[in-house]
Scaffold this motif. Sequence first.
Motif, short mmCIF file in Angstrom:
data_model
loop_
_atom_site.label_atom_id
_atom_site.label_comp_id
_atom_site.label_asym_id
_atom_site.label_seq_id
_atom_site.Cartn_x
_atom_site.Cartn_y
_atom_site.Cartn_z
N SER A 170 0.76 -0.99 -0.22
CA SER A 170 -0.06 -0.17 0.06
C SER A 170 0.74 1.40 -0.19
N GLU A 171 1.77 1.57 0.08
CA GLU A 171 2.76 2.41 0.74
C GLU A 171 3.84 2.79 -0.71
N GLY A 172 3.82 1.95 -1.69
CA GLY A 172 4.60 1.99 -2.91
C GLY A 172 5.84 1.46 -2.88
N GLU A 173 6.61 1.53 -1.83
CA GLU A 173 7.66 1.19 -1.62
C GLU A 173 7.85 -0.67 -1.94
N GLU A 174 9.51 -0.73 -1.94
CA GLU A 174 10.07 -2.10 -1.58
C GLU A 174 9.58 -2.17 -0.40
N PHE A 175 9.80 -3.75 -0.06
CA PHE A 175 9.70 -4.15 1.13
C PHE A 175 10.20 -5.88 1.12
N CYS A 176 10.22 -6.29 2.38
CA CYS A 176 10.76 -7.51 2.83
C CYS A 176 10.22 -7.75 4.53
N VAL A 177 9.43 -8.96 4.52
CA VAL A 177 7.98 -9.28 5.40
C VAL A 177 8.88 -10.34 6.54
#
Length: 225
Positions: free
Chosen positions: A92-99
């Motif tokens: 939702s934030e439009g950023e790359e991410f790690c979970v």
Amino acid sequence: MNYIFVDFEMERIDRIHKTARKISRMEIIEIGAVMLNSDFEEISSFKRYVKPSYSEHISNMITDLTGISDATLLGKKDIREELLNFSEWCLSEGEEFCVYAWSENDLAQVISEMKLKNITKTPSLTKVIDNWKDLQLEFDKSLLKDYHTSLSNALDALGMVFEGHMHDALDDAHNTGRVYKAMATSDDYKEEVNIIKSYLYDENRKSGATLGDLLDFSIFNFDFS
């Protein structure tokens, strides 16, 4: 880059569902997650209760552990919809991410439950699974440990106390994020892992000593607010 920390609470599938239990012994009944930005500040959270498909009633043991009861789950959506909601929230934030989750069990549960319930991977869910990591494994590797450290012991070793209620999915996710922040923001962390390792094996723990009693953590300049 955003950092997402997730935790599930689960209930056992009823024994009458023998075929289902060959695929998955558990069902997710709560999803909790927090999102940290590149400055390791919490910017969003996600909490959903999930209606199980193969568990007619929530057991007393799970209610005592998590506070979740049949009434809690009344009218809630199933895992198919909530996994989609979770994966879309991750993006939702439009950023790359790690979970990150604390242990390999959470991702294994997602995969087995998707198989059991014929849940198709959407592009967003695929991205979540492809970017999923086990923070417990990373913590243990940093300590050269060959067994799994519990989340509460990891917090204890870092001189912190658990915030909130254990086995609340959102609180567990929040505290997993605190461990990650401690590992990621301290220049001294890697230099001190041997001290932490010694603490985890130390007989002093039996007398109630914490790592904070053995080490001055003020050098780390942690901000756990």
